[in-house]
Design a protein around this motif. Structure first.
Motif, PDB file in Angstrom:
ATOM      1  N   THR A   1      58.654  14.724  -8.075  1.00 29.92           N
ATOM      2  CA  THR A   1      60.169  15.222  -7.674  1.00 29.92           C
ATOM      3  C   THR A   1      60.581  14.403  -6.800  1.00 29.92           C
ATOM      4  OG1 THR A   1      58.863  16.919  -6.533  1.00 29.92           O
ATOM      5  CG2 THR A   1      59.875  17.326  -8.835  1.00 29.92           C
ATOM      6  N   ILE A   2      59.620  13.931  -5.850  1.00 30.64           N
ATOM      7  CA  ILE A   2      60.137  13.183  -4.324  1.00 30.64           C
ATOM      8  C   ILE A   2      60.790  11.879  -4.879  1.00 30.64           C
ATOM      9  CG2 ILE A   2      57.628  11.942  -4.044  1.00 30.64           C
ATOM     10  CD1 ILE A   2      58.145  12.579  -1.256  1.00 30.64           C
ATOM     11  N   LEU A   3      60.312  11.302  -5.879  1.00 33.14           N
ATOM     12  CA  LEU A   3      60.938   9.948  -6.151  1.00 33.14           C
ATOM     13  C   LEU A   3      62.582  10.098  -6.617  1.00 33.14           C
ATOM     14  CD1 LEU A   3      60.712   6.766  -6.729  1.00 33.14           C
ATOM     15  CD2 LEU A   3      60.064   7.279  -8.950  1.00 33.14           C
ATOM     16  N   ASN A   4      62.629  11.113  -7.151  1.00 35.37           N
ATOM     17  CA  ASN A   4      64.297  11.415  -7.855  1.00 35.37           C
ATOM     18  C   ASN A   4      64.992  11.403  -6.747  1.00 35.37           C
ATOM     19  OD1 ASN A   4      64.016  12.021 -10.782  1.00 35.37           O
ATOM     20  ND2 ASN A   4      62.484  13.484 -10.197  1.00 35.37           N
ATOM     21  N   VAL A   5      64.719  11.832  -5.838  1.00 35.59           N
ATOM     22  CA  VAL A   5      65.798  11.866  -4.459  1.00 35.59           C
ATOM     23  C   VAL A   5      65.867  10.225  -4.010  1.00 35.59           C
ATOM     24  CG1 VAL A   5      66.334  12.797  -2.282  1.00 35.59           C
ATOM     25  CG2 VAL A   5      65.136  14.201  -3.821  1.00 35.59           C
ATOM     26  N   ALA A   6      64.913   9.597  -4.031  1.00 38.12           N
ATOM     27  CA  ALA A   6      65.024   8.219  -3.594  1.00 38.12           C
ATOM     28  C   ALA A   6      65.676   7.419  -4.545  1.00 38.12           C
ATOM     29  CB  ALA A   6      63.705   7.729  -3.147  1.00 38.12           C
ATOM     30  N   LEU A   7      65.999   7.598  -5.668  1.00 40.38           N
ATOM     31  CA  LEU A   7      66.526   6.759  -6.572  1.00 40.38           C
ATOM     32  C   LEU A   7      67.861   6.143  -6.175  1.00 40.38           C
ATOM     33  CD1 LEU A   7      65.743   8.696 -10.035  1.00 40.38           C
ATOM     34  CD2 LEU A   7      64.674   6.517  -9.024  1.00 40.38           C
ATOM     35  N   PRO A   8      68.837   6.922  -5.648  1.00 41.03           N
ATOM     36  CA  PRO A   8      70.062   6.121  -5.237  1.00 41.03           C
ATOM     37  C   PRO A   8      69.636   5.269  -4.170  1.00 41.03           C
ATOM     38  CG  PRO A   8      70.536   8.283  -5.619  1.00 41.03           C
ATOM     39  CD  PRO A   8      68.818   8.172  -5.656  1.00 41.03           C
ATOM     40  N   THR A   9      68.729   5.576  -3.176  1.00 45.48           N
ATOM     41  CA  THR A   9      68.573   4.545  -2.119  1.00 45.48           C
ATOM     42  C   THR A   9      67.749   3.431  -2.752  1.00 45.48           C
ATOM     43  OG1 THR A   9      67.857   6.536  -0.598  1.00 45.48           O
ATOM     44  CG2 THR A   9      67.001   4.372  -0.111  1.00 45.48           C
ATOM     45  N   LEU A  10      67.099   3.552  -3.670  1.00 48.63           N
ATOM     46  CA  LEU A  10      66.646   2.178  -4.449  1.00 48.63           C
ATOM     47  C   LEU A  10      67.752   1.417  -5.180  1.00 48.63           C
ATOM     48  CD1 LEU A  10      63.380   3.523  -6.348  1.00 48.63           C
ATOM     49  CD2 LEU A  10      63.633   2.277  -4.176  1.00 48.63           C
ATOM     50  N   VAL A  11      68.892   1.979  -5.432  1.00 53.96           N
ATOM     51  CA  VAL A  11      69.960   1.133  -5.906  1.00 53.96           C
ATOM     52  C   VAL A  11      70.542   0.601  -4.855  1.00 53.96           C
ATOM     53  CG1 VAL A  11      72.354   1.574  -6.814  1.00 53.96           C
ATOM     54  CG2 VAL A  11      70.345   2.855  -7.763  1.00 53.96           C
ATOM     55  N   ARG A  12      70.753   1.149  -3.752  1.00 47.64           N
ATOM     56  CA  ARG A  12      71.287   0.465  -2.652  1.00 47.64           C
ATOM     57  C   ARG A  12      70.314  -0.537  -1.849  1.00 47.64           C
ATOM     58  NH1 ARG A  12      73.572   5.876  -1.622  1.00 47.64           N
ATOM     59  NH2 ARG A  12      71.493   6.641  -0.596  1.00 47.64           N
ATOM     60  N   GLU A  13      69.154  -0.362  -1.806  1.00 48.17           N
ATOM     61  CA  GLU A  13      68.192  -1.189  -1.216  1.00 48.17           C
ATOM     62  C   GLU A  13      67.575  -2.396  -1.852  1.00 48.17           C
ATOM     63  OE1 GLU A  13      67.548  -0.982   2.028  1.00 48.17           O
ATOM     64  OE2 GLU A  13      68.897   0.678   2.524  1.00 48.17           O
ATOM     65  N   LEU A  14      67.441  -2.149  -3.100  1.00 42.87           N
ATOM     66  CA  LEU A  14      66.971  -3.218  -4.104  1.00 42.87           C
ATOM     67  C   LEU A  14      67.533  -3.685  -5.077  1.00 42.87           C
ATOM     68  CD1 LEU A  14      63.163  -1.681  -4.671  1.00 42.87           C
ATOM     69  CD2 LEU A  14      63.952  -3.421  -3.075  1.00 42.87           C
ATOM     70  N   GLY A  15      68.888  -2.821  -5.193  1.00 42.55           N
ATOM     71  CA  GLY A  15      69.919  -3.432  -6.252  1.00 42.55           C
ATOM     72  C   GLY A  15      69.539  -3.015  -7.559  1.00 42.55           C
ATOM     73  N   ALA A  16      68.707  -1.742  -7.804  1.00 42.15           N
ATOM     74  CA  ALA A  16      68.323  -1.512  -9.060  1.00 42.15           C
ATOM     75  C   ALA A  16      69.366  -0.857  -9.904  1.00 42.15           C
ATOM     76  CB  ALA A  16      67.328  -0.411  -8.831  1.00 42.15           C
ATOM     77  N   THR A  17      69.335  -1.298 -11.296  1.00 39.87           N
ATOM     78  CA  THR A  17      70.128  -0.838 -11.826  1.00 39.87           C
ATOM     79  C   THR A  17      69.899   0.505 -12.766  1.00 39.87           C
ATOM     80  OG1 THR A  17      69.248  -1.991 -13.974  1.00 39.87           O
ATOM     81  CG2 THR A  17      70.867  -3.261 -13.029  1.00 39.87           C
ATOM     82  N   THR A  18      70.522   1.178 -13.660  1.00 46.13           N
ATOM     83  CA  THR A  18      69.998   2.499 -13.863  1.00 46.13           C
ATOM     84  C   THR A  18      69.224   2.346 -14.866  1.00 46.13           C
ATOM     85  OG1 THR A  18      72.272   3.573 -14.032  1.00 46.13           O
ATOM     86  CG2 THR A  18      70.788   4.337 -15.508  1.00 46.13           C
TER      87      THR A  18
END
Length: 502
Positions: A11-28
């Protein structure tokens, strides 16, 4: 401590998913792989790890898993790209698979008195609930004060403390009659599931009818058929398929998988909706997801009491209907919805999962002789991880397909550079980042369009999840026995037989 970090990581990773979009440019699509790489390897190796622990020593495999999990967490924390992070997450899945089956086996060996064992398993279940409950808030707090890698780095001190405690407190044990490991079965299961999930996750970007997607999906199904045939013929199968002849085993594992399909899939999209759609920070998102995990943790210990009163069939079937109701309510969210509009659906989701999982685990473990408790706990873990992985893949892919269909045509006339177009089409976060750069009326229109497309895709994915949960409830009511059989198998009973040993 080991159970805490494994469940926390779900569950801790789910909160970080939008941050990974911003920091690493991750797509869905890449976010789906970051989540599912862990779950896929975890599920694929859990059964063979469980049998290895019984054969080579439960503490030895358990502590080895802790060390691998800690090292892979450090690797993930300092990943510099999406590809490296996905690989590190797979490494964490290896460590988790080594740890989890051994936990219940060690408890069963250490606590021989039935009353003590029940209390110990109660602590085990409470720790699972605690990890799930505090994960979102812990993730939000870490992201509020540190970099995104801190959600992985936090595992390292827990893993080190767990290694010390295991050496001091946990006696070594093994099953002298344990079967040999089945590495071929493990390879076939990971390959088959990997190909199938790849096809589901990559379909929105490559096309659902493209030759490579259809080929990978068909190959995945074929490999899984080979896995079933191999396990049926093997003298030392990773998974004894004869267990599935007992309905309390087969329908219990299916029910857990279907509940996790909805729960994991919903959390995958909700954390993005709360941050990108409603504008909450990572910490505020973690606090607002807490009711889901908190209610699950509160209800889970009560589920066995309800089973004794009403029977497994009623509790599991009702729980899946509650999950379906929660997913359906969440699917109705729109661009103008508020947190209060989705809170009821989130609470129903936690309530339903809290009813289903313990009742199904009790049913599953009740069919197995004492010598196969490791296989039983591993089977439950596989159901959780596999159901969650498929939920993230299916719900996430339906979201991506609808999002791209809605946002692609309106931006086509503007002939954006390919990098910008891919970013906008790849995720809501990418579209909002461009909208902020553009500013003015054009930026506001792009942001509104992207949010509308995302909410539409989220609604489609969650509605399909609700339909899956309803189908699971119908199956539970129709086929899951309400009470254990009077002639439940023992060490030499039917559940122990398979063609290779008869």
């Amino acid at each position: 401590m080991s159970l805490l970090i494994v469940t926390l990581d779900n569950t801790i990773l789910n909160v970080a998913l939008p941050t990974l979009v911003r920091e690493l440019g991750a797509t869905t699509t890449q976010l789906q792989w970051i989540v599912d790489a862990y779950a896929l390897v975890f599920a694929g190796l859990m059964l063979v790890s469980g049998s290895s622990a019984d054969r080579f020593g439960r503490r030895r495999v358990f502590t080895g898993g802790l060390a691998v999990f800690g090292a892979a967490s450090a690797w993930a924390a300092y990943s510099g790209s999406v590809g490296t992070l996905i690989a590190a997450r797979a490494g964490m899945g290896v460590g988790a698979a080594m740890m989890m089956p051994a936990t219940l086996s060690i408890i069963t060996d250490v606590f021989r008195d039935p009353g003590e064992r029940r209390r110990a398993i109660g602590v085990w279940a409470a720790t699972s609930g605690l990890g799930i409950a505090i994960g979102p808030v812990a993730g939000g707090l870490l992201l509020e004060h540190f970099w995104w890698g801190s959600v992985f780095w936090v595992n390292i001190p827990f893993a080190m403390a767990g290694l010390v405690c295991a050496r001091l407190l946990v006696p070594e044990s093994r099953n002298p009659a344990a079967l040999r490991p089945d590495p071929a079965g493990s390879v076939l299961s990971i390959a088959g599931l990997g190909l199938l999930l790849w096809a589901i996750i990559e379909a929105p970007t490559r096309g659902w009818s493209s030759a490579i997607v259809l080929g990978a999906g068909g190959a995945g199904v074929a490999v899984l058929v080979c896995f079933a045939l191999w396990e049926r013929a093997s003298a030392h199968p990773m998974l004894n398929l004869h267990f599935f002849a007992e309905r309390r085993f087969s329908f219990a594992t299916s029910s857990v998988a279907l509940a996790m399909f909805g729960l994991f899939g919903a959390l995958f999209v909700l954390t993005q909706y709360l941050q990108f759609g409603l504008g909450y920070s990572a910490l505020a998102t973690g606090v607002r997801i807490l009711p889901v995990a908190g209610l699950l943790a509160v209800v889970a210990p009560l589920s066995p009491v309800l089973v004794r009163a009403a029977g497994t069939k009623v509790v599991v079937g009702t729980g899946l209907l509650v999950v379906a109701g929660g997913l359906w309510q969440l699917s109705l969210a729109g661009v103008s919805s508020t947190y209060g509009d989705v809170l009821t659906g989130m609470l129903l989701l936690g309530l339903g999962a809290g009813l289903v999982v313990p009742a199904s685990l009790d049913s599953l473990m009740g069919t197995l002789p004492p010598g196969d408790t490791g296989v039983g706990s591993a089977s439950n873990g596989v159901s959780v991880q596999l159901g969650g992985a498929i939920g993230v893949a299916v719900i996430g892919s339906l979201l991506t397909t609808r999002y791209q269909d809605r946002i692609g045509p309106p931006i086509a006339p503007y002939h954006l550079p390919s990098a910008l177009s891919d970013s906008v089409r790849g995720s809501l976060g990418g579209a909002l980042a461009l909208a902020e750069r553009v500013g003015g009326t054009s930026g506001r229109l792009l942001a509104a369009l992207a949010r509308s497309a995302f909410v539409s895709g989220m609604g489609l994915g969650l509605a399909v999840g609700a339909a899956v949960a309803v189908a699971g409830a119908a199956l539970a009511f129709a086929a899951l026995p309400s009470r254990p059989r009077a002639d439940a198998p023992d060490e030499t009973g039917p559940a122990r037989r398979n063609p290779g040993r008869d």
